[in-house]
Design an enzyme around this catalytic site. Structure first.
Site, mmCIF file in Angstrom:
data_model
loop_
_atom_site.group_PDB
_atom_site.id
_atom_site.type_symbol
_atom_site.label_atom_id
_atom_site.label_comp_id
_atom_site.label_asym_id
_atom_site.label_seq_id
_atom_site.Cartn_x
_atom_site.Cartn_y
_atom_site.Cartn_z
ATOM 1 C CB CYS A 67 -1.921 15.881 -4.697
ATOM 2 S SG CYS A 67 -1.747 14.419 -5.742
ATOM 3 C CG ASN A 100 -0.928 5.019 -5.838
ATOM 4 O OD1 ASN A 100 -1.712 4.318 -5.218
ATOM 5 N ND2 ASN A 100 0.374 4.854 -5.768
ATOM 6 C CD GLU A 118 -2.914 12.611 -2.574
ATOM 7 O OE1 GLU A 118 -2.674 11.799 -3.494
ATOM 8 O OE2 GLU A 118 -2.059 12.950 -1.750
HETATM 9 N N1 THU Z 1 1.541 9.241 -4.421
HETATM 10 C C1 THU Z 1 0.226 9.546 -4.285
HETATM 11 O O1 THU Z 1 -0.667 8.841 -4.765
HETATM 12 N N2 THU Z 1 -0.082 10.682 -3.602
HETATM 13 C C2 THU Z 1 0.831 11.524 -3.040
HETATM 14 O O2 THU Z 1 0.458 12.575 -2.531
HETATM 15 C C3 THU Z 1 2.248 11.154 -3.030
HETATM 16 C C4 THU Z 1 2.636 10.021 -3.885
HETATM 17 C C5 THU Z 1 1.886 8.046 -5.216
HETATM 18 C C6 THU Z 1 2.568 8.338 -6.518
HETATM 19 C C7 THU Z 1 3.290 7.040 -6.794
HETATM 20 O O3 THU Z 1 2.378 6.155 -7.461
HETATM 21 C C8 THU Z 1 3.597 6.492 -5.417
HETATM 22 O O4 THU Z 1 2.793 7.230 -4.509
HETATM 23 C C9 THU Z 1 5.066 6.633 -5.019
HETATM 24 O O5 THU Z 1 5.490 7.947 -5.149
#
Ligand code: THU
Length: 132
Positions: free
Chosen positions: A88, A40, A53
């Protein structure tokens, strides 16, 4: 599965998540054996952050990959298994649909992995075929 989860965990360690402090990693396994990872990437304008993702799918598609998605692993810092967010699921579905696969999604926690089909996470999906 263990290798894919390890790849996701390694990717997650490079996440740029200074605002949530919640580092997520994703790894995509393709039919040719290749693995594409993502983490992320947050932003000072909070709503612009990108999920792990989505980053992984963008990396794969921007290098020409279309379909062949066999499995996905997602890892996070929480104890419980992390499942992909709604956006995602939709982004993963686009890549999977291009190759007609229904990938296993390994949602990893500290000591538990839940494996589900993408179609279970996103039933009755809207995809490329929905436009024709
Ligand atoms: N996040 C992801 O990278 N993937 C997910 O499926 C759920 C949430 C990230 C987004 C944000 O940067 C952090 O997790 C907290 O929500």
């Amino acid at each position: 599965m263990d290798d894919l989860i390890s790849a996701a965990r390694e990717a997650g360690s490079t996440a740029y998540a200074p605002y949530s402090n919640f580092q997520v990693g994703a790894a995509l396994l393709f039919a040719d054996g290749s693995v594409v990872t993502g983490a992320n990437v947050e932003n000072a304008s909070y709503g612009l952050g990108l999920c792990a993702e989505t980053v992984a799918v963008a990396k794969a598609m921007s290098s020409g990959t279309r379909g062949g998605l066999e499995a996905v692993a997602v890892t996070g810092p929480a104890h419980d298994p992390i499942t992909p967010c709604g956006r995602c699921r939709q982004v993963l579905n686009e890549l999977a649909a291009l190759g007609g696969t229904d990938p296993d999604v390994h949602c990893a926690g500290a000591d538990e992995v839940i494996t589900v089909k993408l179609s279970q996470l996103l039933p009755m999906a809207f995809g490329p075929d929905s436009l024709v």
